[in-house]
Design a protein around this motif. Structure first.
Motif, PDB file in Angstrom:
ATOM      1  N   ALA A 258       0.829  -1.206   0.000  1.00 28.80           N
ATOM      2  CA  ALA A 258       0.000   0.000   0.000  1.00 28.80           C
ATOM      3  C   ALA A 258       0.866   1.259   0.000  1.00 28.80           C
ATOM      4  O   ALA A 258       0.459   2.301  -0.499  1.00 28.80           O
ATOM      5  CB  ALA A 258      -0.930   0.009   1.198  1.00 28.80           C
ATOM      6  N   ARG A 259       2.067   1.155   0.563  1.00 31.10           N
ATOM      7  CA  ARG A 259       2.956   2.312   0.584  1.00 31.10           C
ATOM      8  C   ARG A 259       3.686   2.452  -0.745  1.00 31.10           C
ATOM      9  O   ARG A 259       4.072   3.541  -1.131  1.00 31.10           O
ATOM     10  CB  ARG A 259       4.013   2.179   1.694  1.00 31.10           C
ATOM     11  CG  ARG A 259       3.480   1.760   3.021  1.00 31.10           C
ATOM     12  CD  ARG A 259       2.656   2.835   3.665  1.00 31.10           C
ATOM     13  NE  ARG A 259       3.439   3.998   4.040  1.00 31.10           N
ATOM     14  CZ  ARG A 259       2.924   5.219   4.116  1.00 31.10           C
ATOM     15  NH1 ARG A 259       1.665   5.418   3.828  1.00 31.10           N
ATOM     16  NH2 ARG A 259       3.672   6.227   4.486  1.00 31.10           N
TER      17      ARG A 259
ATOM     18  N   LEU B 194      -8.451 -10.991   3.880  1.00 33.73           N
ATOM     19  CA  LEU B 194      -7.885  -9.969   4.764  1.00 33.73           C
ATOM     20  C   LEU B 194      -6.430 -10.267   5.109  1.00 33.73           C
ATOM     21  O   LEU B 194      -5.691  -9.357   5.441  1.00 33.73           O
ATOM     22  CB  LEU B 194      -8.717  -9.842   6.039  1.00 33.73           C
ATOM     23  CG  LEU B 194      -9.998  -9.032   5.917  1.00 33.73           C
ATOM     24  CD1 LEU B 194     -10.673  -8.905   7.263  1.00 33.73           C
ATOM     25  CD2 LEU B 194      -9.714  -7.638   5.370  1.00 33.73           C
ATOM     26  N   MET B 195      -6.032 -11.544   5.019  1.00 36.36           N
ATOM     27  CA  MET B 195      -4.622 -11.831   5.274  1.00 36.36           C
ATOM     28  C   MET B 195      -3.759 -11.157   4.205  1.00 36.36           C
ATOM     29  O   MET B 195      -2.659 -10.681   4.495  1.00 36.36           O
ATOM     30  CB  MET B 195      -4.363 -13.348   5.262  1.00 36.36           C
ATOM     31  CG  MET B 195      -5.048 -14.089   6.392  1.00 36.36           C
ATOM     32  SD  MET B 195      -4.831 -13.325   7.984  1.00 36.36           S
ATOM     33  CE  MET B 195      -3.436 -14.232   8.586  1.00 36.36           C
TER      34      MET B 195
ATOM     35  N   ALA C 268      -4.769  -8.433   2.610  1.00 39.46           N
ATOM     36  CA  ALA C 268      -4.892  -7.009   2.943  1.00 39.46           C
ATOM     37  C   ALA C 268      -3.959  -6.659   4.088  1.00 39.46           C
ATOM     38  O   ALA C 268      -3.354  -5.585   4.108  1.00 39.46           O
ATOM     39  CB  ALA C 268      -6.338  -6.686   3.329  1.00 39.46           C
ATOM     40  N   ARG C 269      -3.820  -7.599   5.033  1.00 35.47           N
ATOM     41  CA  ARG C 269      -2.955  -7.348   6.170  1.00 35.47           C
ATOM     42  C   ARG C 269      -1.518  -7.150   5.700  1.00 35.47           C
ATOM     43  O   ARG C 269      -0.837  -6.218   6.122  1.00 35.47           O
ATOM     44  CB  ARG C 269      -3.024  -8.521   7.147  1.00 35.47           C
ATOM     45  CG  ARG C 269      -2.327  -8.238   8.432  1.00 35.47           C
ATOM     46  CD  ARG C 269      -2.446  -9.383   9.381  1.00 35.47           C
ATOM     47  NE  ARG C 269      -1.485 -10.415   9.033  1.00 35.47           N
ATOM     48  CZ  ARG C 269      -1.063 -11.335   9.890  1.00 35.47           C
ATOM     49  NH1 ARG C 269      -1.552 -11.367  11.100  1.00 35.47           N
ATOM     50  NH2 ARG C 269      -0.191 -12.235   9.517  1.00 35.47           N
TER      51      ARG C 269
ATOM     52  N   MET D 214      -0.550  -6.198   2.755  1.00 35.00           N
ATOM     53  CA  MET D 214      -0.409  -4.998   1.931  1.00 35.00           C
ATOM     54  C   MET D 214      -0.489  -3.723   2.754  1.00 35.00           C
ATOM     55  O   MET D 214       0.231  -2.764   2.514  1.00 35.00           O
ATOM     56  CB  MET D 214      -1.500  -4.966   0.857  1.00 35.00           C
ATOM     57  CG  MET D 214      -1.385  -6.063  -0.171  1.00 35.00           C
ATOM     58  SD  MET D 214      -2.527  -5.817  -1.536  1.00 35.00           S
ATOM     59  CE  MET D 214      -4.100  -5.778  -0.719  1.00 35.00           C
ATOM     60  N   TYR D 215      -1.416  -3.696   3.729  1.00 30.72           N
ATOM     61  CA  TYR D 215      -1.668  -2.439   4.432  1.00 30.72           C
ATOM     62  C   TYR D 215      -0.981  -2.364   5.789  1.00 30.72           C
ATOM     63  O   TYR D 215      -0.566  -1.300   6.214  1.00 30.72           O
ATOM     64  CB  TYR D 215      -3.178  -2.235   4.599  1.00 30.72           C
ATOM     65  CG  TYR D 215      -3.818  -1.742   3.331  1.00 30.72           C
ATOM     66  CD1 TYR D 215      -3.954  -0.380   3.090  1.00 30.72           C
ATOM     67  CD2 TYR D 215      -4.240  -2.623   2.351  1.00 30.72           C
ATOM     68  CE1 TYR D 215      -4.506   0.088   1.922  1.00 30.72           C
ATOM     69  CE2 TYR D 215      -4.792  -2.171   1.172  1.00 30.72           C
ATOM     70  CZ  TYR D 215      -4.924  -0.812   0.961  1.00 30.72           C
ATOM     71  OH  TYR D 215      -5.466  -0.354  -0.208  1.00 30.72           O
ATOM     72  N   LEU D 216      -0.918  -3.508   6.491  1.00 26.38           N
ATOM     73  CA  LEU D 216      -0.360  -3.451   7.835  1.00 26.38           C
ATOM     74  C   LEU D 216       1.138  -3.700   7.852  1.00 26.38           C
ATOM     75  O   LEU D 216       1.837  -3.280   8.755  1.00 26.38           O
ATOM     76  CB  LEU D 216      -1.069  -4.478   8.737  1.00 26.38           C
ATOM     77  CG  LEU D 216      -2.380  -4.034   9.385  1.00 26.38           C
ATOM     78  CD1 LEU D 216      -3.355  -3.491   8.382  1.00 26.38           C
ATOM     79  CD2 LEU D 216      -3.006  -5.172  10.146  1.00 26.38           C
TER      80      LEU D 216
END
Lengths: 476, 509
Positions: free
Chosen positions: A357-358, A417-418, A420-421, A423-425
């Motif tokens: 995401a960054r 969400l894993m 997403a986790r 990518m984002y977290l």
């Protein structure tokens, strides 16, 4: 010659495919990138033609049916093919081989699907199926230097041939029991004289054959390996378009030829749907490779689509059509994001997506929202699709099945969400560069994202189109 | 066509979100100001709607209808009545103050406010929807931004808490979705037309068996969100892990979505089902109240205290719903509002302390009133509201709930229990509340000055916005309860009329 004009889409697709093959031979090896553009433009033109013909119906040569139902699926295949072609520009160049053939095969596979979706007769259905399967065999193994790709191609050939054989056996039994290869006439014969044991056996074989093509559990074994090994854009195309084509043909055969046996095969499809949803979703959880994850997720999606078959209603077919269309954008969105990432990093491991995401907000957002659509979370289009499917089965009284299906789609949220986790977290690795995405692919990603949002927030146009097409299928 | 005020309230955050999308990441202040502007538009419009709402006339107002998916009878139809209007106002106040409570945010500011505004859009949408399809759609829209907000910007075990919360809410909502679809199909058969309009659905006469099943599905679906014991496990973890603004929104508004859904899609549509399940809710809510308060008593982390106190306070809301009469339902809605404001105040203050001291451990604090007098005063007022001091909003709400449930004459468990006994137990919860609140206030803010905290600055500037706004709201509705109760009552009356009309049936016990 009025009949031939009905075949405009198919003829033009064949012409495009052959033309691309010829251009590929004429253009020097170094300048072949342009072929991708030609293919995309050609497919886009076909899409417009198909959209213009959306209300046309008629029968060619007694066994080839042009109707809104079939044309809907043709539009779907073309949309998927366009996204795949755009997705392939850089990827194929990176593989460095035979670009002309690649796009020609892509178009010919699309032609196979079109024939499959329009076949009102068993032999042409089989022809379409084989055209699709064989071109896909080559496409899957296109990454010649990669052993996994070759392995995937081999698996697809062997298991594909076996499933085709099973299907063919089912077709021959259906022909033997009814004395006709035209789907409609089979239906009339069955209605008049009832089901013979041979026909019931044939039904089971047909069911198994189609289950292979739509990757329903327990006939799914080929798909994770093939999906993982195949070039990423091909995997995307395989998972959306060939599955949709399988469903189109499945609906035609079962609803057209065997409606009188529906109390029998609906039970079987229900068992398949349950197994597919449960296994597909649960096995997706421990996956660490994005393509394998998407492979299992796409198996589970087949389970949801089967719910529409189980409901045995106009609403169910409409829901299948709606869901299949947005599944194209949802799944292709995810695969486009995966391709964009692979083009930069050369990796498909989920752990490498950390901090994406960054590095590229666009790629991460496309991946996230595409996956949310697959999971059926509003305001993405997937929610509306699942809503229709669930409504279809609850209207038949299968509340428990709907509860199971919804709970399973909540399981799917977990593994989406894993990603997403990561990518984002997660944090990007030290010294990592922003992810560069080619402009064409960027446009395609944004378009498919917008489609997902639009159809999620305002699903009306596509809903009406799908329901009307489904209606004409039942009441020609 | 008149100005679509409710749609504007909902879309103002969307506009803000889209603007923030194009502002470069480094322009942090611009991003914050944009978010503040967007939410203040919502707040002003919400206050306007609250003032303009015609109490005498009652019913749904500010209506707007746009056919959406005619084949399924789905309409984009919005409107508020006396029950949803205070909650729209609550949401507007909490998000407005929440933006100011996140003013110190420096990490990935752009994404934070995008997700925050996305979240609040969903919440507004739920409260203004009159169409069950949109109701559910908005409800779900709020979930995923929450996952990211807690996962990225949270503290203490954030990834675990974020995933736990998301899965709880989604599994819960799955049951609600089944209930909604089943209701839709049942009604479509009886009405001869497909509709998701809640008012129309409420005119259908559902048979008893269906009501029992549908209400139960709604009870699970929305009960998770309330959170009803024993489905509450996600909530303290979620509250503690979430960043300040999200905790505020979460405990302040999201839990109310559950209670609101339970009344709107449960009690209103299935009064007989509600009667059937009411004893179960009544018993469970006492567990909420007493157990929640007792757990809060032994917590070491400030946020956990508030988290469990929310579980305890939402028990009162459930008691109000279970008692099913005018007084108690009025009280339940008022309690949703009052608790929302109060808990937002708590989280804003705790967030302020945590931001400066980097710890929330009660044992390490003491005498903070010396360094942070304003924060201490705010916390004390919140605490007094929490234990139901007259003059503050919560007193009004709790008083109504107890009145309502005490006067309810229904034997439970074959006469072993009655609402009277349950009410007495619930009131005892206030005593426990007083104990833990005063203990926290004493251990954290009072006592001798500790030099290690001398570097802490008191809340000042924009940090005071949440404190002032929230306390003012508590006082306003505490001193002038009729401003609030008249509105709520106009919304509750038709629901109670439906309950009264439902023929008396035996409860589950």
């Amino acid at each position: 010659m009025a009949a031939l004009s009905l075949l405009t889409i198919e003829i033009l697709t064949a012409v495009l495919g052959l033309a691309l093959l010829a251009i590929g031979l004429l253009v020097p090896r170094t300048d072949r990138r342009g072929i991708g553009y030609v293919a995309t433009a050609g497919l886009a033109g076909l899409l417009i033609v198909a959209f213009g013909m959306r209300d046309v119906s008629g029968v060619v040569l007694g066994g080839y049916v042009i109707d809104p139902f079939g044309t809907y699926f043709k539009i779907l295949f073309l949309a998927a093919a366009i996204l795949t072609a755009v997705c392939s520009f850089d990827y194929v160049e990176r593989m460095g081989l035979n670009q002309g053939e690649y796009y020609a095969l892509l178009v010919l596979a699309t032609l196979g699907m079109m024939i499959l979706a329009s076949a009102g007769e068993l032999i042409s259905l089989y022809l379409g199926l084989e055209l699709m399967t064989i071109t896909f065999c080559i496409l899957v193994a296109f990454h010649l230097s990669d052993a996994r790709s070759a392995e995937a191609g081999l698996k697809y050939i062997l298991l594909g041939a076996m499933s085709s054989a099973i299907l063919l056996y089912g077709l021959s039994l259906a022909y033997g029991a009814s004395g006709s290869t035209v789907i409609k006439q089979i239906g009339q014969v069955v209605a008049a004289s009832g089901a013979s044991p041979a026909l019931i056996l044939g039904t089971i074989f047909l069911l198994a054959g189609f289950a292979f093509k739509v990757t329903a559990v327990p006939f799914h074994m080929w798909s994770p390996d093939v999906y993982e090994g195949a070039p990423t854009p091909v995997t995307g195309f395989l998972s959306v378009a060939s599955k949709a084509a399988g469903f189109a043909a499945l609906v035609r055969v079962f609803f057209g030829a065997l409606p009188d046996l529906h109390s029998f095969w609906v039970q079987l499809f229900m068992a398949l749907a349950i197994l597919t949803m449960v296994l597909g979703n649960l096995v997706a959880i421990p996956q660490t490779n994005i393509k394998r994850l998407l492979a299992y997720s796409s198996i589970s999606q087949a389970g949801y689509l089967l719910l529409g078959v189980v409901s045995y209603s106009v609403l169910g077919i409409g829901a299948i059509m709606y869901y299949a269309m947005l599944y194209v954008f949802g799944n292709m969105g995810a695969f486009m994001a995966a391709t964009a990432f692979y083009n930069n990093e050369g990796s498909d491991e989920i752990k490498d997506y950390a901090g994406l995401a960054r590095r590229s907000p666009l790629v991460a957002a496309v991946m996230l929202f595409s996956m949310l659509s697959l999971a059926g979370i509003p305001p993405m289009a997937g929610f509306v699709g699942k809503f229709y499917l669930f409504t279809a089965i609850i209207s038949r009284g299968y509340i428990w099945l709907a509860i199971l299906a919804i709970l399973m789609s909540m399981v799917s949220v977990y593994y989406y969400l894993m990603v997403a986790r990561a990518m984002y977290l997660g944090n990007p690795p030290a010294g990592s560069q922003p992810v560069r995405v080619a402009p064409g692919l960027q446009v395609a990603m944004v378009v498919s994202l917008l489609v997902l949002f639009f159809l999620g927030i305002y699903p009306t146009p596509l809903t009406n189109y799908a329901l009307n097409s489904a209606m004409t299928f039942f009441m020609p | 066509m008149s100005f679509p005020i409710l749609t504007a309230i909902m879309l103002a955050p969307v506009v803000g979100l889209l603007l923030i999308l194009v502002i470069p990441e480094r322009e942090q202040l611009t991003i914050k100001i944009t978010a503040a502007a967007a939410t203040s538009v919502s707040l002003v419009l919400a206050i306007l709607a609250y003032v303009l709402y015609n109490k005498g006339q009652g019913g749904l107002q500010f209506l707007q209808d746009i056919p959406w998916v005619p084949a399924f009878g789905i309409n984009y139809s919005v409107g508020v009545d006396g029950m949803s209007l205070p909650l729209v106002l609550l949401t507007a106040i909490v998000i407005f103050t929440g933006v100011f409570a996140s003013w110190d945010m420096t990490k990935r500011v752009k994404e934070f406010f995008i997700f925050l505004l996305m979240l609040v859009t969903g919440v507004f949408g739920v409260f203004i929807s009159r169409d069950l399809f949109f109701f559910y759609l908005f409800f779900e829209v709020a979930v995923i931004p929450m996952y990211l907000l807690i996962g990225i910007w949270g503290s203490t075990r954030k990834e675990y808490a974020a995933m736990k919360l998301t899965l709880y809410l989604l599994v819960g909502s799955a049951f609600a979705l089944i209930g909604i679809i089943a209701t839709f199909l049942y009604a479509a058969q009886h009405l001869g037309q497909a509709t998701f309009d809640i008012q129309t659905l409420a005119t259908v006469k559902y048979d008893l068996g269906f009501q029992k099943m549908a209400f139960f599905l709604m009870l699970i679906g929305f009960g998770v969100l309330v959170p009803i014991w024993p489905l509450h496990l996600w909530s303290p973890d979620g509250h503690v892990a979430a960043p300040t603004a999200v905790s505020m929104l979460h405990a302040g508004v999201l839990m109310k979505l559950g209670a609101y859904g339970l009344i709107r899609a449960g009690v209103f549509l299935f009064p007989e089902g509600a009667r059937y399940w009411a004893p179960l809710i009544a018993v469970l809510c006492i567990v909420n109240v007493v157990y929640g308060a007792m757990i809060a008593m032994v917590q070491k982390d400030l946020k956990f205290v508030i988290g469990y106190s929310s579980v305890s306070h939402m028990g009162y809301v459930l008691l109000g719903i279970a008692a099913l009469n005018t007084l108690s339902l009025n009280g339940a809605v008022a309690q949703m509002f009052a608790h929302g404001i109060m808990t937002a105040l708590f989280f804003a203050l705790v967030g302020n302390v945590y931001h400066k001291a980097h710890t929330r451990e009660i044992a390490r604090f003491g005498g903070l009133a010396h360094q942070m007098p304003r924060v201490a005063a705010g916390f004390l007022i919140g605490g007094l509201a929490s234990l139901g001091l007259p003059g503050l909003n919560n007193y009004v709400a709790e008083f109504l709930i107890f009145m309502g449930s005490f006067t309810r004459d229904q034997a439970l468990l074959g006469g072993l229990l009655s609402f009277r006994i349950l009410s007495i137990l619930a009131i005892s919860g206030i005593v426990i509340t007083a104990t833990y609140i005063l203990r926290v206030v004493k251990n954290t803010f009072f006592g001798p000055r500790k030099p290690e905290w001398d570097h802490l600055e008191d809340a000042h500037g924009v940090e005071m916005v949440p404190v002032v706004v929230l306390i003012a709201t508590l006082l306003l509705f505490g001193l002038l309860p009729s401003l609030q109760i008249d509105v709520i009552n106009s919304g509750i009356t038709p629901i109670v009329a439906k309950i009264e009309a439902a023929k008396a049936i035996g409860g589950i016990f």
